[in-house]
Every structure is written in C-alpha cells, then in structure tokens.
Design a protein around this motif. Structure first.
Motif, PDB file in Angstrom:
ATOM      1  N   LEU A 174     -29.187 -53.328 -26.192  1.00  0.00           N
ATOM      2  CA  LEU A 174     -30.202 -52.967 -25.202  1.00  0.00           C
ATOM      3  C   LEU A 174     -30.776 -54.217 -24.545  1.00  0.00           C
ATOM      4  N   SER A 175     -30.942 -54.169 -23.217  1.00  0.00           N
ATOM      5  CA  SER A 175     -31.700 -55.204 -22.494  1.00  0.00           C
ATOM      6  C   SER A 175     -32.938 -54.511 -21.979  1.00  0.00           C
ATOM      7  N   LEU A 176     -34.090 -55.064 -22.312  1.00  0.00           N
ATOM      8  CA  LEU A 176     -35.319 -54.343 -21.992  1.00  0.00           C
ATOM      9  C   LEU A 176     -36.229 -55.136 -21.060  1.00  0.00           C
ATOM     10  N   ILE A 177     -36.788 -54.427 -20.089  1.00  0.00           N
ATOM     11  CA  ILE A 177     -37.728 -55.055 -19.156  1.00  0.00           C
ATOM     12  C   ILE A 177     -38.778 -54.013 -18.760  1.00  0.00           C
ATOM     13  N   ALA A 178     -39.937 -54.492 -18.320  1.00  0.00           N
ATOM     14  CA  ALA A 178     -40.986 -53.566 -17.900  1.00  0.00           C
ATOM     15  C   ALA A 178     -41.078 -53.559 -16.386  1.00  0.00           C
ATOM     16  N   GLY A 179     -41.387 -52.397 -15.814  1.00  0.00           N
ATOM     17  CA  GLY A 179     -41.472 -52.291 -14.365  1.00  0.00           C
ATOM     18  C   GLY A 179     -42.873 -52.517 -13.828  1.00  0.00           C
ATOM     19  N   ASP A 180     -43.876 -52.501 -14.676  1.00  0.00           N
ATOM     20  CA  ASP A 180     -45.234 -52.655 -14.162  1.00  0.00           C
ATOM     21  C   ASP A 180     -46.082 -53.556 -15.080  1.00  0.00           C
ATOM     22  N   VAL A 181     -46.450 -53.048 -16.228  1.00  0.00           N
ATOM     23  CA  VAL A 181     -47.213 -53.866 -17.175  1.00  0.00           C
ATOM     24  C   VAL A 181     -46.388 -53.964 -18.456  1.00  0.00           C
ATOM     25  N   LYS A 182     -46.870 -54.753 -19.402  1.00  0.00           N
ATOM     26  CA  LYS A 182     -46.115 -54.916 -20.648  1.00  0.00           C
ATOM     27  C   LYS A 182     -46.089 -53.628 -21.464  1.00  0.00           C
ATOM     28  N   HIS A 183     -44.931 -53.338 -22.027  1.00  0.00           N
ATOM     29  CA  HIS A 183     -44.799 -52.232 -22.980  1.00  0.00           C
ATOM     30  C   HIS A 183     -44.111 -52.782 -24.224  1.00  0.00           C
ATOM     31  N   SER A 184     -43.881 -51.911 -25.181  1.00  0.00           N
ATOM     32  CA  SER A 184     -43.153 -52.334 -26.369  1.00  0.00           C
ATOM     33  C   SER A 184     -42.344 -51.157 -26.882  1.00  0.00           C
ATOM     34  N   PHE A 185     -41.110 -51.449 -27.292  1.00  0.00           N
ATOM     35  CA  PHE A 185     -40.132 -50.403 -27.609  1.00  0.00           C
ATOM     36  C   PHE A 185     -39.976 -50.307 -29.117  1.00  0.00           C
ATOM     37  N   TRP A 186     -40.215 -49.132 -29.668  1.00  0.00           N
ATOM     38  CA  TRP A 186     -40.114 -48.995 -31.125  1.00  0.00           C
ATOM     39  C   TRP A 186     -39.544 -47.639 -31.511  1.00  0.00           C
ATOM     40  N   VAL A 187     -38.489 -47.663 -32.305  1.00  0.00           N
ATOM     41  CA  VAL A 187     -37.930 -46.429 -32.876  1.00  0.00           C
ATOM     42  C   VAL A 187     -38.012 -46.624 -34.393  1.00  0.00           C
ATOM     43  N   PRO A 188     -39.139 -46.238 -35.002  1.00  0.00           N
ATOM     44  CA  PRO A 188     -39.407 -46.627 -36.385  1.00  0.00           C
ATOM     45  C   PRO A 188     -38.250 -46.397 -37.360  1.00  0.00           C
ATOM     46  N   ALA A 189     -37.581 -45.251 -37.283  1.00  0.00           N
ATOM     47  CA  ALA A 189     -36.557 -44.958 -38.287  1.00  0.00           C
ATOM     48  C   ALA A 189     -35.266 -45.740 -38.048  1.00  0.00           C
ATOM     49  N   LEU A 190     -35.082 -46.258 -36.831  1.00  0.00           N
ATOM     50  CA  LEU A 190     -33.811 -46.913 -36.523  1.00  0.00           C
ATOM     51  C   LEU A 190     -33.900 -48.421 -36.417  1.00  0.00           C
ATOM     52  N   ALA A 191     -34.966 -48.936 -35.817  1.00  0.00           N
ATOM     53  CA  ALA A 191     -34.988 -50.365 -35.515  1.00  0.00           C
ATOM     54  C   ALA A 191     -36.421 -50.866 -35.395  1.00  0.00           C
ATOM     55  N   GLY A 192     -36.546 -52.153 -35.478  1.00  0.00           N
ATOM     56  CA  GLY A 192     -37.866 -52.758 -35.305  1.00  0.00           C
ATOM     57  C   GLY A 192     -38.283 -52.709 -33.855  1.00  0.00           C
ATOM     58  N   LYS A 193     -39.520 -53.116 -33.585  1.00  0.00           N
ATOM     59  CA  LYS A 193     -39.984 -53.051 -32.207  1.00  0.00           C
ATOM     60  C   LYS A 193     -39.740 -54.352 -31.477  1.00  0.00           C
ATOM     61  N   ILE A 194     -39.658 -54.249 -30.154  1.00  0.00           N
ATOM     62  CA  ILE A 194     -39.482 -55.455 -29.354  1.00  0.00           C
ATOM     63  C   ILE A 194     -40.362 -55.350 -28.111  1.00  0.00           C
ATOM     64  N   ASP A 195     -40.937 -56.489 -27.714  1.00  0.00           N
ATOM     65  CA  ASP A 195     -41.779 -56.515 -26.516  1.00  0.00           C
ATOM     66  C   ASP A 195     -40.942 -56.195 -25.288  1.00  0.00           C
ATOM     67  N   VAL A 196     -41.540 -55.458 -24.377  1.00  0.00           N
ATOM     68  CA  VAL A 196     -40.886 -55.159 -23.106  1.00  0.00           C
ATOM     69  C   VAL A 196     -41.759 -55.828 -22.049  1.00  0.00           C
ATOM     70  N   ASN A 197     -41.298 -56.981 -21.560  1.00  0.00           N
ATOM     71  CA  ASN A 197     -42.110 -57.809 -20.669  1.00  0.00           C
ATOM     72  C   ASN A 197     -41.756 -57.576 -19.210  1.00  0.00           C
ATOM     73  N   THR A 198     -42.634 -58.051 -18.330  1.00  0.00           N
ATOM     74  CA  THR A 198     -42.395 -57.824 -16.910  1.00  0.00           C
ATOM     75  C   THR A 198     -41.478 -58.880 -16.302  1.00  0.00           C
ATOM     76  N   ASP A 199     -41.482 -60.091 -16.859  1.00  0.00           N
ATOM     77  CA  ASP A 199     -40.731 -61.146 -16.173  1.00  0.00           C
ATOM     78  C   ASP A 199     -39.569 -61.744 -16.955  1.00  0.00           C
ATOM     79  N   ASN A 200     -39.269 -61.202 -18.099  1.00  0.00           N
ATOM     80  CA  ASN A 200     -38.034 -61.636 -18.759  1.00  0.00           C
ATOM     81  C   ASN A 200     -37.429 -60.466 -19.513  1.00  0.00           C
ATOM     82  N   GLU A 201     -36.091 -60.489 -19.589  1.00  0.00           N
ATOM     83  CA  GLU A 201     -35.399 -59.416 -20.311  1.00  0.00           C
ATOM     84  C   GLU A 201     -35.327 -59.771 -21.779  1.00  0.00           C
ATOM     85  N   ASN A 202     -35.754 -58.878 -22.634  1.00  0.00           N
ATOM     86  CA  ASN A 202     -35.567 -59.074 -24.065  1.00  0.00           C
ATOM     87  C   ASN A 202     -34.367 -58.252 -24.503  1.00  0.00           C
TER      88      ASN A 202
END
Ligand code: HEC
Ligand code: CU
Length: 347
Positions: free
Chosen positions: A166-194
């Motif tokens: 997954l490559s994650l980015i935010a379209g407006d403000v910062k979010h964070s992506f978390w699927v507790p049972a499957l994977a840890g969370k990762i920041d979803v930033n506006t100006d860089n892809e995580n």
C-alpha cells in the motif's frame, strides 16, 4: 467507609475493569490481540515480549520493595538502630546498569529488525505483487489499483495469503490507517507517501479505522478490508472491469437522471474514473451496492441509503457532501433505487 463497603466498591471496580478488558479482545476483526495476518502477528509478538519483560521487572521491584520495607521496618526493638551505611558499591552499580542494558537489547533487537521487515522500501517486492494506492479524505477512503486501473472506496479488497503493498497519502488533512487485526497503523500524510504491506491469512471482513483526529466525524471514518480467496479476488477484478450497467427499472432510471444532475460532479459511477486524484471529490460508487456499509458506518440497507442522501449531516457531522444539493422526497427515493443497482459482483 466501613470494611464491607470498601470491599464491595473494589469488587465493582475490578468487575468493570474486567469488562473493559473483555471488550478489548471481543471481536477478532477489531482487535490487535487476535492477529489474523503476518504483520499483525509480528506486532503482537513484540507487544507480548515487552509485556512479559515489564511484568517480570515489576514483580522483581515489588518483591525487593516488600522485602526491604519489612526487613528495615522501624519497630519498638529497633527504634534507634541505624542500618549499615553503604556508600558506593561497584557490584550493585554494575548490576543495575547491566541488567537494564540487557533488557533494552532484548527489546531493541527484535523491534528494529521488525521495523525493517515492515518497511516495503527495505525489502524485495515480488514482480507480480499487488499494489494499492490509498487516499484518506475527510471522512472516507479511496483505494486505487494502478495496475488494473480500477478505483473503489470504503472497502479495500485483497486476496488472502499474500502481501499487498500500500502507498498511502491524504487528500486534505492528516489521517492514519489502521486495521487492528491485520496490521499496525501508519500515518497518512498530505505531502509524502507512506508505504506499508498487509497480509491476511484468511478470508473475511476486517475492520479499519482512522486513528488521527481529523475533524468532527473522525470517529466515523471507518473502512473495511474484504479478504477474498485468490480465485474470488481475480473474479472481483474482472467484474470491476465491466462497464456500469444501465438501469432498467423506471424509478432507478429516473434516479440516474437525478444523479446526473446533482451528484456526478463529485461522484463517479465508472470504476475507471479518468479524473486525476485531486478531482475525485467523493467515493467512487461504481460498486456501491456491493459495499458492507453506507458511508463506512451504517449497514447497507435501502432505508439507510435513503437516510444518508436525505440528510448526510445527521449521520456524519461536517462531511463534505452535506448541503451541496437540494432534492425532493421522490428524487431521493429514485436516486436511492438507482444507487442500489450499482453492483459489479456477478449475480
Ligand atoms: C460536493 C460533493 C458531493 C456531492 C454533490 C454529492 N456527494 Fe455524495 N459524498 C460526498 C462525499 C465527500 C462523501 C463521503 C462522505 C463521508 O463519508 O464522509 C459522499 C458519500 C456518499 C455516499 C456514501 C458512499 C459510500 O461509499 O458509502 C453516497 C451513497 C452518496 N454520497 C450519494 C450521493 C448522491 C446520491 C448525491 C446526489 C444527490 C451526492 N452523493 C452528492 C460528496 C458529494
Ligand atoms: Cu480521522
């Protein structure tokens, strides 16, 4: 407070805590304590390692404390006794420096090693790996499959038994992506892809959440990860490539007209939405009727779809669809019927 009352109160407090703890491990699809995927398991193991070490350290400290407190207690006999005064002890100082260093190393080595294994930039990615671009927006998620040129929203669909990148980015403000049972969370930033990868062992539906306070409906920014067998996944991809069917029912047809007038400016009903990412202002609805939920939160029933279109603000305060159109009740009903025809799964 009398003795019985205190005990009673303690009982209530302990029972409440047990209830809270039971809540934590309840549903397997929303708990990091029942991992259902490879990286979820890695994180669980790290969590257990530190918890066990912490418990041992706490136990040792408490035991020493009790021992010292009883041994050197001031009693009638020892009222004026002064214990042996020790100033500087090489043996003790080395002990309490070395033990913490060893403990920290036991924690640090697997943690750092896991950090590298979890970072797609640090590992070899197979040629045929599945990539998904994830965009977090106030208060919904978009999933774009660049190799297949399809876009879906709210439900991330992946096959079981392999890593998905997954490559994650935010379209407006910062979010964070978390699927507790499957994977840890990762920041979803506006100006860089995580980047992260996700690997579910079994088919099923896993709950995901935004975990970065992003606005009034942050707590409602839910999504699902739908894990299919590889065979079903390939079928899903093929279904998603099919053109969106034209409705036959008269009400649904009228609804399509309402949609073309009031909704298409934001929503696409084509899974190959040609618009660039920033112009995709709303969830892609090409497979709306296949979703688990309406707007990520309410069960997908005709009543809930109707209620959402009639008053999105009531369901998700501050969302970006509220007050952008005006429809009469007939139009709302028609457009609801139309949206419910938007299914890609082979019937
Ligand atoms: C100004 C842009 C805009 C307009 C116009 C708009 N929407 Fe939306 N819509 C959104 C956004 C943004 C969301 C995501 C809301 C959220 O979950 O926070 C959304 C969500 C939805 C959802 C839930 C989607 C899902 O995948 O669960 C439905 C259904 C929907 N809209 C239908 C409509 C209909 C029908 C119309 C026309 C009457 C319409 N929208 C007009 C922006 C818009
Ligand atoms: Cu959020």
């Amino acid at each position: 407070m009398n003795h019985v009352g205190r005990k009673g109160r303690l009982f209530v407090v302990v029972s409440m805590l047990l209830l809270v703890l039971a809540g934590c491990s309840g549903k397997p699809y929303l708990s990091a304590l029942t991992p259902q995927g490879e990286n979820g398991e890695m994180l669980y193991d790290l969590m257990m390692l530190t918890t066990v070490l912490m418990t041992i350290v706490t136990l040792v400290v408490v035991l020493i404390f009790i021992y010292v407190a009883t041994k050197f207690r001031r009693t009638k006999q020892k009222e004026n006794m002064i214990p042996k005064q020790v100033e500087g002890s090489h043996k003790l100082e080395i002990t309490w420096t070395v033990i913490p260093i060893i403990i920290l190393l036991i924690i640090a080595v697997p943690t750092v090693s896991a950090t590298f294994k979890l970072d797609p930039k640090q590992i070899d990615i197979p040629e045929d790996a599945i990539h998904v671009n994830v965009t977090g927006k106030l208060y919904w998620w978009e999933f774009e499959y660049p190799d297949e040129k399809i876009i879906t929203s709210q439900d991330l669909v992946i096959p079981a038994g392999e890593r998905v990148y997954l490559s994650l980015i935010a379209g407006d403000v910062k979010h964070s992506f978390w699927v507790p049972a499957l994977a840890g969370k990762i920041d979803v930033n506006t100006d860089n892809e995580n980047e992260m990868w996700i690997h579910a062992y079994n088919e099923g539906v896993y709950y995901g959440k935004c975990t970065e306070l992003c606005g009034p409906s942050h707590a409602l920014m839910d999504f699902k990860v739908k894990v299919l067998s590889k065979e079903d996944y390939n079928k899903w991809l093929a279904d998603m490539q099919k053109p969106t069917e034209v409705p036959v029912d008269a009400t649904a047809k009228a609804g399509q007209e309402v949609f073309a007038k009031s909704c298409i400016g934001c929503h696409a009903v084509d899974s190959n939405d040609p618009r660039p990412a920033p112009a995709r202002l709303a969830p892609n609805l090409s497979n709306f009727a296949d979703r688990e939920r309406v707007a990520g939160i309410k069960e997908l029933t005709p009543e809930n779809v109707h209620a959402w279109i009639a008053d999105p603000e009531a369901m998700k305060p501050g969302n970006k669809m509220s007050n952008t159109y005006k429809l009469n009740p007939d139009e709302i009903e028609a457009v609801t019927q139309y949206l419910l025809t938007l299914s890609k799964e082979a019937k």
